[in-house]
Design an enzyme around this catalytic site. Structure first.
Site, PDB file in Angstrom:
ATOM      1  N   GLY B  11       1.411 -13.760  14.308  1.00 22.50           N
ATOM      2  CA  GLY B  11       1.194 -15.178  14.565  1.00 22.50           C
ATOM      3  C   GLY B  11       2.155 -16.041  13.781  1.00 22.50           C
ATOM      4  O   GLY B  11       2.292 -15.899  12.558  1.00 22.50           O
ATOM      5  N   GLY B  13       1.932 -19.389  13.601  1.00 25.15           N
ATOM      6  CA  GLY B  13       1.326 -20.696  13.343  1.00 25.15           C
ATOM      7  C   GLY B  13       1.487 -21.045  11.872  1.00 25.15           C
ATOM      8  O   GLY B  13       2.310 -20.458  11.170  1.00 25.15           O
ATOM      9  N   PHE B  14       0.683 -22.000  11.410  1.00 29.70           N
ATOM     10  CA  PHE B  14       0.826 -22.410  10.016  1.00 29.70           C
ATOM     11  C   PHE B  14       0.523 -21.277   9.049  1.00 29.70           C
ATOM     12  O   PHE B  14       1.236 -21.094   8.063  1.00 29.70           O
ATOM     13  CB  PHE B  14      -0.065 -23.616   9.730  1.00 29.70           C
ATOM     14  CG  PHE B  14       0.519 -24.889  10.253  1.00 29.70           C
ATOM     15  CD1 PHE B  14       1.617 -25.457   9.625  1.00 29.70           C
ATOM     16  CD2 PHE B  14       0.011 -25.511  11.382  1.00 29.70           C
ATOM     17  CE1 PHE B  14       2.191 -26.616  10.106  1.00 29.70           C
ATOM     18  CE2 PHE B  14       0.583 -26.671  11.869  1.00 29.70           C
ATOM     19  CZ  PHE B  14       1.667 -27.233  11.232  1.00 29.70           C
ATOM     20  N   GLU B 170      -8.328 -38.339  19.492  1.00 36.37           N
ATOM     21  CA  GLU B 170      -6.918 -38.690  19.666  1.00 36.37           C
ATOM     22  C   GLU B 170      -6.546 -38.751  21.144  1.00 36.37           C
ATOM     23  O   GLU B 170      -5.854 -39.678  21.586  1.00 36.37           O
ATOM     24  CB  GLU B 170      -6.044 -37.667  18.920  1.00 36.37           C
ATOM     25  CG  GLU B 170      -6.073 -37.889  17.407  1.00 36.37           C
ATOM     26  CD  GLU B 170      -5.686 -36.665  16.577  1.00 36.37           C
ATOM     27  OE1 GLU B 170      -5.679 -36.784  15.351  1.00 36.37           O
ATOM     28  OE2 GLU B 170      -5.396 -35.597  17.156  1.00 36.37           O
ATOM     29  N   ASP B 299      -7.230 -20.109  11.334  1.00 35.99           N
ATOM     30  CA  ASP B 299      -8.417 -20.373  12.142  1.00 35.99           C
ATOM     31  C   ASP B 299      -9.212 -19.123  12.501  1.00 35.99           C
ATOM     32  O   ASP B 299     -10.389 -19.215  12.846  1.00 35.99           O
ATOM     33  CB  ASP B 299      -8.031 -21.078  13.451  1.00 35.99           C
ATOM     34  CG  ASP B 299      -7.523 -22.487  13.212  1.00 35.99           C
ATOM     35  OD1 ASP B 299      -7.474 -22.903  12.042  1.00 35.99           O
ATOM     36  OD2 ASP B 299      -7.187 -23.178  14.195  1.00 35.99           O
TER      37      ASP B 299
END
Lengths: 412, 412
Positions: B11, B13-14, B170, B299
């Site tokens: 992954g 991601g962050f 948002e 996550d």
């Protein structure tokens, strides 16, 4: 609502958009129909395909370009057929009646009867095409990095561009820069600099419509970038594993098609015999023979001038769109229409960073000067304030860093 | 080639990216695997969905982010299963052996057992999702402009967002701005300002994880923008024609899903009982129970701290990724691992131009100040020089003109 004459424009390309703008003060009820919501600045589409620019940098919503033009309605719909007898355009939605019609639905690539090649060799006409080509190019490097069989790896790192007109030359040059500069240091297993870029052309020189000394200059600049230029070479087969070029077979997983012209299928309903490329041979005033209230402008029109075909380039489409609109206005005011005359201000083709050839009012140039002239002219033409600034920054960034900011692989 | 310990990160991601960067000076052979070639700055994905930004403004190729990190190889591949017994990750290509593994494959939305809703109500997790939502929103207005039946037109001009967490708030705020400002003058038949934006939330307030006074402030700002906020409302049905909310039925053609969490399916192969959302309940040091050399960060991890779940937000993923990497380094150096502790520096949610709520080190703010703080923090976090500058210009442009430069409809 109003009894103003209904003018319908099909296509939001350069011809359609310039036609609409020319009628902004005319007492008409205008409808511009396009199956996309955006106008694309076609000459820079290859920059999206090669990840130098974002789609939004070279495209703008037609609705927003024309939002201040109160006499013009924009409709997202696909025009399918023109019913000349009933004066109606049939679409995928409600039919659209017209008093005057300007058709600017353009042309796409022709596979010369080999439509089965399309899947392996996509052309470059829409934003979606550009994103698909971008995906294929960058995925090919990723696959090469994963591949252990040297022959298969070689195929992933071979890129073939068919057709050495301006689009093909620009694509080949940009692909060479991607391999030599952008990706040079990003991989651990493969060396992107060893990628092969092959540009294939049927006639004996690149950029056939240009003067021959510019063709030679373009070829030299391409070869300096590392592109193999195969002129006088005809494609006889394309499949998933490679390209057949006469007796030669080149293993490749990425083929880009930039050859041939095929007029939009709408032309078939205009009641005239089309030319071999499916374009409409129009009268000198751009009207359709037998239908004086219907005009064709842009790449879909076949216009002869001084014994030659007016080329399918943006300036010609803009001029023709504007002229068709003027002739519609003339008919409304019961004046006679005037013949169209294309004024050729020049043509350019870009090979890479600081490398281009061009002809501006007959002044031939090549190299950095040609590139700067191209840059200035194209930015000046880009529609919309945001685009000009952002395109400049995007380029400055690419120029300084050799990176390509938009290098995202999206889609499946 | 080397005998350095093989560390595999799943992954980009962050969590994965911060783990990789933390190991840049470690004597390891690092492989980062992702099925996409790009890292996405998730907190601004809704800006792509609502056409304020381009995909490339908030995403960057993982390969280029890590190009200077010589001990790290990036692989475009889909990880399918972890074989703990063999210490191998199975992928769509060759299997990848590891000595240490950091899993950061994240989570997607949960439809609470109604996976058939996904087609009518897409979530917002990838660039492709964002472009699909953008396409649906702008096509809805185009269809409304073409539609003659008032009821159907109403459905095209109704937008329902399910879930009032930060993403839902948002999205709803941005949809309201599109209708009230961006498109206000672009149509001739419909009035975009009359569009209905409905934000649906199961519990009794918006932004449930925020303090209740900020929830109230956010609600007031949403309503000022024209959003209908339906709290305490559960969705019981979604189909192509509308949404069923208990006894109510709202006709709509555009539903956006921003609720629920579902851990990536890879978690099933980690040999532990997952929590209800499919996340991995990890040890305090983020390792997987029974597999001390395998860590989960971001996550996908279920981490308890002070009796509460560490939230699935970017800062938590960054911190956890960094911490998992440190623990891998500790194991390699035969030191003991340390427990992870999430430091909550604050959270923000944006409602619109100059409208936001936030909590920075316990300092609660709302309105313009919160918006400016959010802007500064998020631009500072954006990875890559080009992005920061261009995002700023894109915003300045949107702010001054109320336009959305990236308003292109692409795809089918």
């Amino acid at each position: 609502m109003s009894t103003a004459p209904r003018v319908v424009i099909l296509g939001g390309g350069f011809a359609g958009l310039y036609a609409a703008r020319s009628l902004r003060n005319a007492p008409v009820s205008l409808t511009l129909v396009d199956r996309k919501n955006h106008h694309v600045f076609q000459p820079m589409l290859y920059q999206v395909a090669t990840a130098a620019l974002n789609p939004a940098d070279i495209a703008a919503p037609i609705r927003s370009i024309l939002s201040s033009q109160k006499n013009c309605k924009v409709l997202l719909a696909e025009a399918r057929r023109v019913d000349l007898a009933a004066s109606v355009v049939e679409t995928d939605g409600a039919p659209i009646p017209f008093d005057y019609l300007i058709v600017g639905t353009g042309a796409s690539h022709s596979y010369f009867g080999h439509d089965d090649w399309a899947a392996s060799a996509p052309g470059l006409k829409t934003i979606e095409d550009a994103l698909e080509i971008r995906r294929r190019v960058f995925v090919a490097y990723e696959c090469a990095e994963r591949e252990t069989d040297p022959e298969k790896r070689r195929a992933f790192m071979t890129f073939v561009v068919i057709g050495a007109g301006p689009t093909g030359v620009e694509m080949a040059g940009a692909l060479a820069e991607i391999s030599r500069r952008t990706l040079a240091r990003d991989f651990r297993t493969i060396d992107p600099k060893s990628a092969r870029i092959i540009l294939v052309e049927g006639v004996d020189r690149v950029l056939p419509p240009f003067p021959s000394d510019l063709s030679a200059a373009a070829r030299a600049q391409l070869e300096r970038l590392g592109v193999e230029v195969w002129t006088g070479t005809r494609v006889t087969g394309i499949d998933e594993g490679g390209v057949t070029l006469g007796a030669d077979r080149v293993g490749t997983r990425t083929v880009i098609w930039a050859a041939g012209v095929q007029g939009s299928s709408l032309a078939a309903s205009l009641g005239v015999k089309l030319d071999r490329a499916g374009r409409v041979p129009v009268n000198p005033d751009l009207s359709v023979p037998g239908a004086p209230h219907v005009f064709v402008a842009g790449d879909l029109a076949s216009v002869q001038q001084d014994g030659a075909q007016v080329p399918g380039v943006c300036p010609a489409a803009m001029q023709a769109g504007r002229h068709a609109a003027r002739n519609v206005a003339a008919l409304i005011e019961r004046r006679t229409t005037t013949p169209f005359r294309y004024v050729d201000k020049g043509t350019f083709a870009v090979i890479g960073r600081g490398a281009a050839v061009g002809d501006l009012f007959g002044w031939k140039m090549s190299g950095r000067l040609a590139w700067l002239a191209w840059l200035g002219i194209h930015i000046a033409f880009l529609i919309g304030f945001r685009n000009r600034i952002i395109v400049l920054i995007g380029w400055a960034y690419s120029y300084i860093t050799h990176r390509r900011g938009a290098r995202l692989i999206t889609g499946d």
